[in-house]
Design a protein around this motif. Structure first.
Motif, PDB file in Angstrom:
ATOM      1  N   GLN A  28      61.142  65.230  67.152  1.00 44.74           N
ATOM      2  CA  GLN A  28      59.904  65.051  66.381  1.00 44.74           C
ATOM      3  C   GLN A  28      58.661  65.411  67.184  1.00 44.74           C
ATOM      4  N   ILE A  29      58.751  65.394  68.504  1.00 44.54           N
ATOM      5  CA  ILE A  29      57.560  65.656  69.331  1.00 44.54           C
ATOM      6  C   ILE A  29      57.678  66.947  70.133  1.00 44.54           C
ATOM      7  N   SER A  30      58.812  67.641  70.048  1.00 43.30           N
ATOM      8  CA  SER A  30      59.016  68.841  70.878  1.00 43.30           C
ATOM      9  C   SER A  30      57.963  69.909  70.597  1.00 43.30           C
ATOM     10  N   ASP A  31      57.552  70.034  69.306  1.00 44.14           N
ATOM     11  CA  ASP A  31      56.527  71.034  68.994  1.00 44.14           C
ATOM     12  C   ASP A  31      55.204  70.692  69.666  1.00 44.14           C
ATOM     13  N   PHE A  32      54.856  69.391  69.713  1.00 43.51           N
ATOM     14  CA  PHE A  32      53.619  68.946  70.381  1.00 43.51           C
ATOM     15  C   PHE A  32      53.688  69.261  71.873  1.00 43.51           C
ATOM     16  N   LEU A  33      54.841  68.982  72.497  1.00 43.62           N
ATOM     17  CA  LEU A  33      54.986  69.210  73.929  1.00 43.62           C
ATOM     18  C   LEU A  33      54.927  70.700  74.257  1.00 43.62           C
ATOM     19  N   GLU A  34      55.548  71.526  73.448  1.00 37.50           N
ATOM     20  CA  GLU A  34      55.505  72.975  73.695  1.00 37.50           C
ATOM     21  C   GLU A  34      54.088  73.510  73.518  1.00 37.50           C
ATOM     22  N   ARG A  35      53.363  72.957  72.563  1.00 38.47           N
ATOM     23  CA  ARG A  35      52.013  73.445  72.274  1.00 38.47           C
ATOM     24  C   ARG A  35      51.006  72.982  73.329  1.00 38.47           C
ATOM     25  N   ASN A  36      51.154  71.741  73.795  1.00 43.16           N
ATOM     26  CA  ASN A  36      50.158  71.172  74.709  1.00 43.16           C
ATOM     27  C   ASN A  36      50.588  71.202  76.168  1.00 43.16           C
ATOM     28  N   GLY A  37      51.893  71.363  76.421  1.00 40.02           N
ATOM     29  CA  GLY A  37      52.402  71.741  77.720  1.00 40.02           C
ATOM     30  C   GLY A  37      52.124  70.844  78.892  1.00 40.02           C
ATOM     31  N   TYR A  38      51.893  71.480  80.029  1.00 40.13           N
ATOM     32  CA  TYR A  38      51.760  70.821  81.323  1.00 40.13           C
ATOM     33  C   TYR A  38      50.904  71.716  82.206  1.00 40.13           C
ATOM     34  N   LEU A  39      50.475  71.205  83.344  1.00 36.83           N
ATOM     35  CA  LEU A  39      49.714  72.005  84.305  1.00 36.83           C
ATOM     36  C   LEU A  39      50.685  72.798  85.177  1.00 36.83           C
ATOM     37  N   LEU A  40      50.383  74.077  85.406  1.00 38.32           N
ATOM     38  CA  LEU A  40      51.165  74.895  86.332  1.00 38.32           C
ATOM     39  C   LEU A  40      50.213  75.691  87.217  1.00 38.32           C
ATOM     40  N   GLU A  83      47.728  74.890  81.526  1.00 31.93           N
ATOM     41  CA  GLU A  83      47.149  73.561  81.639  1.00 31.93           C
ATOM     42  C   GLU A  83      47.660  72.647  80.537  1.00 31.93           C
ATOM     43  N   GLN A  84      47.625  71.354  80.797  1.00 34.60           N
ATOM     44  CA  GLN A  84      48.046  70.369  79.809  1.00 34.60           C
ATOM     45  C   GLN A  84      46.880  70.077  78.885  1.00 34.60           C
ATOM     46  N   LEU A  85      47.101  70.247  77.588  1.00 37.47           N
ATOM     47  CA  LEU A  85      46.026  70.134  76.609  1.00 37.47           C
ATOM     48  C   LEU A  85      46.119  68.874  75.755  1.00 37.47           C
ATOM     49  N   GLY A  86      47.161  68.075  75.964  1.00 40.77           N
ATOM     50  CA  GLY A  86      47.334  66.860  75.173  1.00 40.77           C
ATOM     51  C   GLY A  86      48.236  65.892  75.897  1.00 40.77           C
ATOM     52  N   VAL A  87      48.384  64.697  75.337  1.00 45.47           N
ATOM     53  CA  VAL A  87      49.144  63.662  76.024  1.00 45.47           C
ATOM     54  C   VAL A  87      49.979  62.875  75.025  1.00 45.47           C
ATOM     55  N   VAL A  88      51.146  62.409  75.484  1.00 51.63           N
ATOM     56  CA  VAL A  88      51.993  61.525  74.695  1.00 51.63           C
ATOM     57  C   VAL A  88      51.663  60.092  75.099  1.00 51.63           C
ATOM     58  N   ARG A  89      51.310  59.273  74.110  1.00 57.42           N
ATOM     59  CA  ARG A  89      51.014  57.855  74.333  1.00 57.42           C
ATOM     60  C   ARG A  89      52.164  57.043  73.752  1.00 57.42           C
ATOM     61  N   THR A  90      52.826  56.242  74.568  1.00 60.54           N
ATOM     62  CA  THR A  90      53.986  55.473  74.129  1.00 60.54           C
ATOM     63  C   THR A  90      53.707  53.985  74.238  1.00 60.54           C
ATOM     64  N   ASN A  91      54.174  53.232  73.238  1.00 61.07           N
ATOM     65  CA  ASN A  91      54.067  51.771  73.332  1.00 61.07           C
ATOM     66  C   ASN A  91      55.270  51.103  72.670  1.00 61.07           C
ATOM     67  N   CYS A  92      55.629  49.934  73.189  1.00 61.81           N
ATOM     68  CA  CYS A  92      56.449  48.975  72.449  1.00 61.81           C
ATOM     69  C   CYS A  92      55.591  47.706  72.417  1.00 61.81           C
ATOM     70  N   VAL A  93      56.164  46.525  72.436  1.00 59.71           N
ATOM     71  CA  VAL A  93      55.325  45.328  72.443  1.00 59.71           C
ATOM     72  C   VAL A  93      54.721  45.110  73.826  1.00 59.71           C
ATOM     73  N   ASP A  94      55.577  45.146  74.871  1.00 56.05           N
ATOM     74  CA  ASP A  94      55.103  44.941  76.243  1.00 56.05           C
ATOM     75  C   ASP A  94      54.712  46.255  76.926  1.00 56.05           C
TER      76      ASP A  94
END
Length: 596
Positions: free
Chosen positions: A366-378, A388-399
């Protein structure tokens, strides 16, 4: 000058002299500026001096080697100097040594206490005990040469003028753990003594892939804006800053190339709490629900400014107490989502259960397209930006600990494979699992990373760490999780209130002033004045003991049956009273008082 290398050197090793009326810090390694720093033991005033004062033959001063000045904290009558007395080199980052603080020491500058009123002196001593608690802060790291508060991408974006500034001037304030404590040194322009400290994690390893050697580093940076303990810091504040907000950066270096990938975690970005009350799972309470859209909008606006596009992964359950939080997050997220903010819910427990964590591949799809589009720094061998990295994945559960760490390690694994294919190290179908040595080290890297973040927030290592460490659940891991869950219960209910006060004091979230309320619980009146869980537990056990003894005497005298009922009734009554007033029997913060 290398990336991130400050133009102004810091003192790397010093002697601390304890004279009767002053502390003197004498630089012996590092910066070319070797003027000693004098700090008054009377009130903490400081100044540079020309040399070490002459020693009295009657009283030889104590001398201690220190490795950095963390800062100075002003309370009521006195000030308190915090220094690094032990360090451990844990590796290098961008060519510079990184150190972990192994021990700290507080030196009081409070001789004026002798002339203060008794009540103020008592309050001062209570605050000073909180500073002693802070001496044991876990997971503090620093470098004398490079800025640990900034990701590789942000270091690369620093202009030449910024790189010449002292490290503290370059630092990202939200990740600078001693930001508040450095203020007095900053006011005195003591740049060679100003050492930026980060709370988080730092681990790295090298692995061979055929003839190639890759270097992997994983760094965590804990945000100080809403720092605290697991049960006393939940959700977001009115400005959108979240509890347990941590930036995790995975850095890979190979043949002069550098790749960096940043992820973040943080509590659900609206106002909610879970106040301990002696139950194993206290109720979740959503505060000011009408304010949720405004708070969440502020939170994501801050993330967009800092990281670009955001995909927010919510891992909580859809039923029970967590279900209420999920409903609030998902419904509010729909109001603030846009082209650059996307919300995805993935019921971790519902999909993966307790053992089928391989099903996280459903989430990755579900997020692979976001990761390919926004990438990483090289960066290439010359340090030039290729990507360059143009976006970020924000993850949460309760803690934002156990489920979050398993998920982030999965994303980090996929991104590392993507980077290695880009550089030609991996073939099209090759994976980390194809290389057992790399696979094992990568799992341990993320497991240690998760443990560090969890210890800082909850007091114990992460749960589900055996999957992150070994790739599957183990009997030993399940038993360890049970023990850690019990430890979390104990710490959350009976220790973390004091720890939260220490954090608020050290980070400047509670500014001390004469007359500001820190009334001891015993003076507040009501139930709080008599609430003592150890005493209540002792009375309950005593009551049951006498009830049992009376029952044994029933065969000789039936009246003991009624005595037994009386003792049992007293015990049950006390237990019921404690249960009904559980919140006041817990260890609660006293600086920022929670609701009863």
């Amino acid at each position: 000058m290398e990336k991130g290398d400050s133009g102004q050197k810091l003192h790397t090793k010093m002697r601390l002299w304890e004279f009767p009326n002053q502390y003197v810090i004498e630089p012996i390694e590092g910066s070319s500026s070797r003027s000693p720093l004098s700090i008054s033991r009377k009130d903490g005033t400081m100044k540079l001096i020309d040399g070490i004062p002459e020693c009295s033959t009657l009283r030889v001063p104590k001398i201690m080697t220190i490795f950095g000045v963390i800062g100075m904290l002003k309370i009521l009558a006195g000030s308190y100097l915090l220094v690094i007395t032990g360090r451990e080199c844990v590796g290098t980052h961008m060519g510079h040594p990184i150190y972990k603080i192994s021990s700290m020491k507080v030196f009081p500058c409070d001789q004026t206490l002798n002339n203060t009123p008794a009540e103020q002196k008592k309050t001062e001593m209570e605050f000073s005990r909180l500073i002693t608690v802070a001496e044991k802060t876990y997971g503090l790291f620093f470098s004398y040469d490079t800025n640990l508060t900034l990701s590789v991408q942000r270091l690369n974006e620093l202009g030449n003028e910024s790189k010449l500034l002292p490290l503290w001037r370059q630092a990202e304030p939200r990740y600078l753990w001693n930001n508040y404590m450095l203020e007095m040194l900053i006011d005195h322009k003591l740049d060679p003594f100003l050492l930026p400290v980060v709370q988080g994690s730092f681990h790295h390893f090298q692995a061979a892939i055929g003839k190639d050697i890759i270097d992997i580093t994983l760094i965590a940076r804990r945000c100080t804006r809403r720092n605290g303990t697991r049960m006393w810091r939940r959700g977001a504040d009115a400005d959108g800053y979240c509890a347990n907000f941590v930036e995790s950066e995975q850095v890979m270096q190979f043949n002069g190339y550098t790749a960096s990938f940043v992820q973040i975690r943080g509590s659900m970005p609206f106002q909610w709490e879970q106040i301990v009350d002696l139950t194993y799972k206290p109720k979740f309470e959503i505060l000011k629900p009408d304010e949720a859209p405004r708070v969440m909008e502020r939170h994501f606006l801050d993330l967009r400014k800092k990281y670009g596009s955001v995909v927010a992964i919510d891992l909580v359950n859809t039923h029970g107490g967590e279900g209420r939080l999920y409903e609030k997050f998902s419904s509010t997220a729909q109001q603030v989502a846009g082209d650059d903010v996307r919300y995805i819910h993935f019921d971790f427990h519902g999909t993966c259960g307790h053992i089928h964590f391989d099903r996280l591949s459903i989430l990755y799809d579900q997020i692979s397209d976001f990761l390919e589009r926004n990438g990483y720094l090289l960066l290439n061998e010359k340090g030039e930006k290729m990507k360059e990295q143009l976006g970020v994945v924000r993850t949460n559960c309760v803690d934002c600990l156990d489920r979050t760490n398993v998920t982030q390690s999965m994303i980090g694994r996929n991104m590392l494979e993507y980077q290695l294919r880009r550089l030609g190290v991996f073939g099209a179908e090759e994976t980390i699992s194809s290389h057992p040595n790399l696979d094992d080290k990568f799992k341990i890297l993320w497991a240690d990373h998760g443990d560090d973040i969890s210890i800082q927030y909850s007091g114990t290592p992460a749960l589900k760490g055996d999957f992150t460490r070994f790739g599957h659940r183990t009997v030993q891991g399940i038993l360890t999780d049970g023990w850690n869950a019990l430890m979390r219960y104990y710490l959350n209910n009976f220790a973390d209130g004091t720890k939260q006060d220490a954090i608020d004091l050290m980070q400047g979230h509670y500014i001390i002033s004469v007359g500001r309320d820190m009334t001891p619980t015993s003076q507040n009146g009501g139930i709080e004045s008599i609430a003592s869980f150890p005493l209540a537990l002792g009375l309950v056990l005593t009551g049951f003991f006498f009830a049992t003894m009376s029952l044994r005497q029933v065969r000789y005298d039936f009246r003991h049956f009624f005595l037994s009922l009386m003792w049992a009734g007293i015990s049950i009554g006390i237990a019921a009273f404690v249960r009904a007033n559980g919140r006041v029997f817990c260890n609660r913060p006293r600086l920022h008082k929670p609701r009863s």
